[in-house]
Design a protein around this motif. Structure first.
Motif, PDB file in Angstrom:
ATOM      1  N   PRO A  69      66.061  37.627 -54.107  1.00 45.85           N
ATOM      2  CA  PRO A  69      66.886  38.454 -53.220  1.00 45.85           C
ATOM      3  C   PRO A  69      67.411  39.715 -53.882  1.00 45.85           C
ATOM      4  O   PRO A  69      67.832  40.656 -53.206  1.00 45.85           O
ATOM      5  CB  PRO A  69      68.037  37.516 -52.835  1.00 45.85           C
ATOM      6  N   GLY A  70      67.378  39.753 -55.209  1.00 44.07           N
ATOM      7  CA  GLY A  70      67.867  40.926 -55.912  1.00 44.07           C
ATOM      8  C   GLY A  70      67.110  42.189 -55.569  1.00 44.07           C
ATOM      9  O   GLY A  70      67.685  43.290 -55.579  1.00 44.07           O
ATOM     10  N   ARG A  71      65.827  42.076 -55.240  1.00 40.19           N
ATOM     11  CA  ARG A  71      65.050  43.273 -54.915  1.00 40.19           C
ATOM     12  C   ARG A  71      65.572  43.932 -53.634  1.00 40.19           C
ATOM     13  O   ARG A  71      65.737  45.147 -53.569  1.00 40.19           O
ATOM     14  CB  ARG A  71      63.570  42.930 -54.758  1.00 40.19           C
ATOM     15  N   LEU A  72      65.809  43.116 -52.597  1.00 37.95           N
ATOM     16  CA  LEU A  72      66.327  43.673 -51.349  1.00 37.95           C
ATOM     17  C   LEU A  72      67.744  44.183 -51.548  1.00 37.95           C
ATOM     18  O   LEU A  72      68.106  45.247 -51.022  1.00 37.95           O
ATOM     19  CB  LEU A  72      66.280  42.630 -50.234  1.00 37.95           C
ATOM     20  N   ARG A  73      68.555  43.472 -52.300  1.00 38.03           N
ATOM     21  CA  ARG A  73      69.927  43.918 -52.576  1.00 38.03           C
ATOM     22  C   ARG A  73      69.926  45.272 -53.287  1.00 38.03           C
ATOM     23  O   ARG A  73      70.687  46.184 -52.929  1.00 38.03           O
ATOM     24  CB  ARG A  73      70.659  42.872 -53.409  1.00 38.03           C
ATOM     25  N   ASP A  74      69.078  45.419 -54.279  1.00 40.14           N
ATOM     26  CA  ASP A  74      69.004  46.694 -55.004  1.00 40.14           C
ATOM     27  C   ASP A  74      68.540  47.821 -54.088  1.00 40.14           C
ATOM     28  O   ASP A  74      69.018  48.964 -54.190  1.00 40.14           O
ATOM     29  CB  ASP A  74      68.055  46.571 -56.193  1.00 40.14           C
ATOM     30  N   PHE A  75      67.603  47.504 -53.175  1.00 39.63           N
ATOM     31  CA  PHE A  75      67.128  48.512 -52.231  1.00 39.63           C
ATOM     32  C   PHE A  75      68.256  48.951 -51.300  1.00 39.63           C
ATOM     33  O   PHE A  75      68.445  50.149 -51.062  1.00 39.63           O
ATOM     34  CB  PHE A  75      65.955  47.958 -51.421  1.00 39.63           C
ATOM     35  N   ILE A 120      71.765  38.085 -49.293  1.00 39.92           N
ATOM     36  CA  ILE A 120      71.329  38.780 -50.508  1.00 39.92           C
ATOM     37  C   ILE A 120      72.497  39.055 -51.455  1.00 39.92           C
ATOM     38  O   ILE A 120      72.302  39.613 -52.531  1.00 39.92           O
ATOM     39  CB  ILE A 120      70.623  40.106 -50.173  1.00 39.92           C
ATOM     40  N   TRP A 121      73.700  38.626 -51.060  1.00 42.81           N
ATOM     41  CA  TRP A 121      74.890  39.004 -51.823  1.00 42.81           C
ATOM     42  C   TRP A 121      75.442  37.873 -52.690  1.00 42.81           C
ATOM     43  O   TRP A 121      76.404  38.085 -53.438  1.00 42.81           O
ATOM     44  CB  TRP A 121      75.976  39.525 -50.875  1.00 42.81           C
ATOM     45  N   ASP A 122      74.871  36.689 -52.615  1.00 40.66           N
ATOM     46  CA  ASP A 122      75.326  35.603 -53.477  1.00 40.66           C
ATOM     47  C   ASP A 122      74.680  35.758 -54.851  1.00 40.66           C
ATOM     48  O   ASP A 122      73.510  35.425 -55.045  1.00 40.66           O
ATOM     49  CB  ASP A 122      74.960  34.249 -52.871  1.00 40.66           C
ATOM     50  N   ARG A 123      75.433  36.268 -55.790  1.00 37.17           N
ATOM     51  CA  ARG A 123      74.934  36.518 -57.141  1.00 37.17           C
ATOM     52  C   ARG A 123      75.380  35.431 -58.118  1.00 37.17           C
ATOM     53  O   ARG A 123      75.250  35.577 -59.330  1.00 37.17           O
ATOM     54  CB  ARG A 123      75.409  37.889 -57.616  1.00 37.17           C
ATOM     55  N   SER A 124      75.922  34.330 -57.586  1.00 41.21           N
ATOM     56  CA  SER A 124      76.516  33.310 -58.457  1.00 41.21           C
ATOM     57  C   SER A 124      75.504  32.717 -59.428  1.00 41.21           C
ATOM     58  O   SER A 124      75.819  32.481 -60.599  1.00 41.21           O
ATOM     59  CB  SER A 124      77.157  32.204 -57.614  1.00 41.21           C
ATOM     60  N   SER A 125      74.282  32.446 -58.948  1.00 40.92           N
ATOM     61  CA  SER A 125      73.294  31.841 -59.841  1.00 40.92           C
ATOM     62  C   SER A 125      72.919  32.791 -60.973  1.00 40.92           C
ATOM     63  O   SER A 125      72.695  32.365 -62.115  1.00 40.92           O
ATOM     64  CB  SER A 125      72.039  31.452 -59.054  1.00 40.92           C
ATOM     65  N   GLU A 126      72.886  34.092 -60.683  1.00 39.71           N
ATOM     66  CA  GLU A 126      72.586  35.068 -61.721  1.00 39.71           C
ATOM     67  C   GLU A 126      73.723  35.140 -62.741  1.00 39.71           C
ATOM     68  O   GLU A 126      73.495  35.190 -63.955  1.00 39.71           O
ATOM     69  CB  GLU A 126      72.378  36.458 -61.109  1.00 39.71           C
ATOM     70  N   LEU A 128      60.153  48.833 -53.197  1.00 32.42           N
ATOM     71  CA  LEU A 128      60.481  47.515 -52.665  1.00 32.42           C
ATOM     72  C   LEU A 128      59.232  46.729 -52.305  1.00 32.42           C
ATOM     73  O   LEU A 128      59.114  45.541 -52.628  1.00 32.42           O
ATOM     74  CB  LEU A 128      61.387  47.648 -51.435  1.00 32.42           C
ATOM     75  N   ILE A 129      58.291  47.367 -51.633  1.00 31.54           N
ATOM     76  CA  ILE A 129      57.111  46.646 -51.149  1.00 31.54           C
ATOM     77  C   ILE A 129      56.028  46.512 -52.210  1.00 31.54           C
ATOM     78  O   ILE A 129      55.000  45.869 -51.972  1.00 31.54           O
ATOM     79  CB  ILE A 129      56.527  47.309 -49.883  1.00 31.54           C
ATOM     80  N   ALA A 130      56.245  47.097 -53.378  1.00 31.85           N
ATOM     81  CA  ALA A 130      55.244  47.015 -54.446  1.00 31.85           C
ATOM     82  C   ALA A 130      55.123  45.600 -54.997  1.00 31.85           C
ATOM     83  O   ALA A 130      54.086  45.230 -55.561  1.00 31.85           O
ATOM     84  CB  ALA A 130      55.593  47.983 -55.567  1.00 31.85           C
ATOM     85  N   VAL A 131      56.191  44.801 -54.850  1.00 27.62           N
ATOM     86  CA  VAL A 131      56.189  43.420 -55.328  1.00 27.62           C
ATOM     87  C   VAL A 131      56.551  42.512 -54.153  1.00 27.62           C
ATOM     88  O   VAL A 131      57.576  42.717 -53.499  1.00 27.62           O
ATOM     89  CB  VAL A 131      57.196  43.221 -56.477  1.00 27.62           C
ATOM     90  N   ASP A 132      55.723  41.530 -53.896  1.00 26.25           N
ATOM     91  CA  ASP A 132      55.923  40.660 -52.728  1.00 26.25           C
ATOM     92  C   ASP A 132      56.485  39.308 -53.173  1.00 26.25           C
ATOM     93  O   ASP A 132      55.784  38.292 -53.175  1.00 26.25           O
ATOM     94  CB  ASP A 132      54.596  40.486 -51.988  1.00 26.25           C
ATOM     95  N   ASP A 133      57.767  39.311 -53.545  1.00 27.88           N
ATOM     96  CA  ASP A 133      58.396  38.046 -53.953  1.00 27.88           C
ATOM     97  C   ASP A 133      59.822  37.906 -53.436  1.00 27.88           C
ATOM     98  O   ASP A 133      60.569  37.060 -53.905  1.00 27.88           O
ATOM     99  CB  ASP A 133      58.395  37.906 -55.487  1.00 27.88           C
TER     100      ASP A 133
END
Length: 202
Positions: free
Chosen positions: A7-13, A192-198, A41-46
Motif C-alpha cells: 500500500p505504500g506505493r499508492l500512499r506515496d502517489f 493505505i494509511w495504516d503504517r503500523s506494520s512498517e 505508480l503503474i511501473a510496478v504491479d504489486d
C-alpha cells in the motif's frame, strides 16, 4: 498470479499528487508532472488490492481508490472484463489514464459541422506502463474498450475532481447526449494509511 500488497506505493502517489496541486499549477503542468507520477505508480504491479481488481460480467467496474478531501482529484481503478466497452462519453475535467494490466483501446471523437460525432484518428492502444492524458480544452470525448476478448484488463485513472460525483454526458454518434453521474462500484476504500506494520519494523 499472486501479487504482494504494497500500500505504500499508492500512499506515496497520493502524497506526491497532492503536493503537486498545492501551488495550483496550470493544467498543462498537472498533466505533464502528474503523468510522470502515474507512470511511476503503474511501473510496478504489486500495490492494487485484489478487492479493487475484480471484474463483473455485466459491465466494467469503477473502483474508487482515493478521493482528495478537497475533491481536487480522485484515483480510480477501471476493471475491464473480456470484451467490455464504455459508451462514448466525456469527463468535463482533466484526466490521466495509466495502464496497469492487460491493454485497452481509447478512441477519440470530435464534433462534425452537422453536430454529429466522428472518430478522430485511429484508436490508441494502451499497454502496461503507458499513460494517456485527457483535457476538456483539447477535447475529452472518447470511447474505451478492453483490447482482449478473453482476459481482464485494468487501468488506473486520475481525475481533476471527485469523478463519481461529476455530471457528465454519454453520446450517440449523431451527437445527441444524455447526462449521467457514474458513482463508484465499491462502498469501501483501501486502507493505505495504516503504517503500523512498517513502524514496528524500525
Amino acid at each position: 498470479m499472486l501479487r504482494s500488497h504494497n500500500p505504500g506505493r499508492l500512499r506515496d502517489f497520493v502524497t506526491a499528487f497532492a503536493a503537486l496541486l498545492e501551488n495550483k499549477p496550470p493544467q498543462a503542468q498537472v498533466l505533464h508532472d502528474g503523468g510522470a507520477l502515474l507512470q511511476q505508480l503503474i511501473a510496478v504491479d504489486d500495490w492494487l488490492p485484489d478487492a479493487y481488481a475484480q471484474p463483473q460480467p455485466e459491465r466494467y467496474q469503477q473502483y474508487l481508490l482515493h478521493a482528495d478531501s478537497a475533491e481536487r482529484f480522485s484515483i480510480v481503478s477501471f476493471v475491464w472484463g473480456p470484451g467490455q466497452t464504455t459508451p462514448i462519453h466525456d469527463h468535463t475535467v482533466w484526466g490521466l489514464i495509466g495502464m496497469l494490466r492487460g491493454a485497452e483501446y481509447a478512441q477519440s471523437y470530435r464534433r462534425c459541422a452537422g453536430g454529429g460525432l466522428q472518430a478522430e484518428g485511429a484508436a490508441l492502444k494502451l499497454t502496461p506502463g503507458t499513460v494517456e492524458t485527457l483535457s476538456p480544452e483539447a477535447g475529452d470525448i472518447h470511447q474505451v474498450r478492453n483490447a482482449f476478448a478473453d482476459s481482464v484488463s485494468i487501468s488506473i485513472h486520475v481525475y481533476g475532481a471527485n469523478i463519481g460525483a461529476v455530471q457528465r454526458s454519454v453520446y450517440a454518434e449523431d451527437g445527441s447526449s444524455k447526462a449521467f453521474i457514474s458513482g463508484y462500484s465499491n462502498t469501501h476504500l483501501p486502507n493505505i494509511w495504516d503504517r503500523s506494520s512498517e513502524l514496528k519494523k524500525t
